[in-house]
Design a protein around this motif. Structure first.
Motif, short mmCIF file in Angstrom:
data_model
loop_
_atom_site.label_atom_id
_atom_site.label_comp_id
_atom_site.label_asym_id
_atom_site.label_seq_id
_atom_site.Cartn_x
_atom_site.Cartn_y
_atom_site.Cartn_z
N LEU A 1 17.32 -4.15 -4.41
CA LEU A 1 18.66 -4.49 -4.90
C LEU A 1 19.28 -3.33 -5.67
O LEU A 1 20.48 -3.10 -5.61
N LYS B 1 20.65 -1.10 -3.09
CA LYS B 1 21.83 -1.70 -2.50
C LYS B 1 23.05 -1.52 -3.40
O LYS B 1 24.14 -1.15 -2.94
N HIS B 2 22.88 -1.76 -4.70
CA HIS B 2 24.00 -1.62 -5.64
C HIS B 2 24.44 -0.15 -5.76
O HIS B 2 25.64 0.14 -5.92
N GLU C 1 23.12 -10.31 -6.94
CA GLU C 1 23.14 -10.40 -5.48
C GLU C 1 21.78 -10.74 -4.87
O GLU C 1 21.58 -10.58 -3.66
N SER C 2 20.86 -11.26 -5.69
CA SER C 2 19.56 -11.66 -5.15
C SER C 2 19.71 -12.79 -4.14
O SER C 2 18.91 -12.92 -3.21
N VAL D 1 20.00 -11.74 -0.43
CA VAL D 1 18.86 -11.17 0.28
C VAL D 1 18.54 -12.04 1.49
O VAL D 1 18.46 -13.27 1.39
N CYS E 1 18.46 -4.19 -12.15
CA CYS E 1 17.48 -4.30 -11.06
C CYS E 1 16.34 -3.29 -11.21
O CYS E 1 15.16 -3.66 -11.07
#
Length: 337
Positions: free
Chosen positions: A37, A40-41, A67-68, A71, A164
């Motif tokens: 994550l 991703k961020h 945003e978990s 996934v 994260c």
């Protein structure tokens, strides 16, 4: 770290038009989810979309991270996950060293046409198009921070990235107490706090979320710890029936093996647990000093990991597996000073 030429090549691959997928290992832990994550961020901060795919579900205590809930869980959405992997231009492979470590995603990864970028701290990585492997670094999440630095994008680190990566580093260092935790690790943690990671909130969200089932199982395990090999090895175990009796949920036994290692004089701890559905024994190893549980697990239990933290499995019964373990200990003479 990647070479300067590799960094230029990777940077050229990362465009808003690129289809990017991030993969991590089976039974994702805090570092797996935190690094995935966090990456991703970071890509999002550069205006580059990416999808995170995991082989199977992960513990609830990690689902507070930003945003978990987005996934993608491979075993739940097989076709969607397979299509994303086969159609990807770039695949980041985080916190695992071989396609065999990512369950059902492994075959899809092997067949994918994408450029494959490995960022991992486990020993003996297999071949990928780009490899950043460092077994000294305590967490893949720390490696993601180094990658961001190498890309000259530290200014892009925001609160989402910080939370994260902090979580990943915190969990894989056992709360910053494993010997692999370095001064560099602490400097990065300080930077992440300055970027918005709140240690008290992250610790509470991750570790202060016990379920009743977890506490019941922990009480059962602690009530029957065995110490063998002249007090240097602790053995913990749970049966399938016990998991069912107390309503086991994914993540409930996370960290149980560390209680064995906390006993004075113990140099190695092993936790044996019958799988809830399949006929195999999942094994977690932890050790101190120079007791190499990575090699021990690779040699005897089809596993591996790090010198002081590794996993393995056995197809035998729980009783026979523990008997084999004790016999292997004597063979390896781990009871000697």
């Amino acid at each position: 770290m990647f070479t300067p030429t590799e960094l230029l090549d990777i940077n050229a691959l990362l465009t808003p038009e690129s289809k990017i997928v991030i993969l991590t290992h089976y039974n994702p832990d805090g570092d797996a989810i935190g690094s995935s994550l966090g990456l991703k961020h970071y890509l999002s901060a550069k205006g580059i979309p990416a999808e995170v795919i995991v082989p199977n579900d992960f513990p609830k205590f990690l689902k507070w991270m930003p945003e978990s809930k987005k996934v993608i869980i491979g075993e739940y959405k097989r076709k969607y996950a397979s299509d994303l992997i086969s159609g990807a231009d770039v695949i980041f492979c985080l916190d695992f060293n071989s396609p065999s470590r990512i369950g059902i995603l492994g075959d899809w990864l092997t067949k994918a046409r994408a450029k494959k970028i490995l960022i991992d701290h486990h020993q003996q990585p297999e071949n990928f198009d780009f490899v950043y492997s460092d077994t000294v670094i305590p967490a893949t999440s720390q490696m993601i921070y180094h990658f961001i630095e190498a890309m000259n994008d530290e200014k892009l680190v925001n609160q989402d990235i910080a939370e994260c990566l902090y979580t990943g580093i915190m969990t894989d260092t056992g709360g910053f107490r494993f010997r692999s935790t370095s001064a560099t690790t602490h400097r990065i943690i300080a930077n992440l706090i300055e970027k918005g990671a709140d240690p008290s909130i992250i610790t509470s969200n991750t570790w202060d979320t016990n379920t009743v089932s977890r506490l019941h199982l922990l009480a059962l395990v602690l009530g029957r710890i065995e110490v063998v090999n002249d007090g240097k090895v602790a053995v913990l175990s749970l049966t399938r029936n016990e998991l069912k009796e107390y309503g086991f949920q994914k993540g409930d036994t996370e960290g149980f093996v560390n209680y064995g290692l906390s006993i004075a004089g113990v140099k190695m701890a092993a936790f044996f647990m019958e799988d809830l559905y399949d006929d195999f024994i999942k094994i977690s190893f932890r050790s101190k000093d120079d007791v190499d549980v990575n090699q021990f697990s690779r040699k005897y239990f089809n596993g591996g990991g790090h010198i002081n933290a590794a996993g393995g499995k056995s197809s035998g019964s729980l009783e026979n597996t523990i008997e084999d373990f004790n016999r292997f200990l004597e063979k390896e003479e781990l009871n000697k000073p």
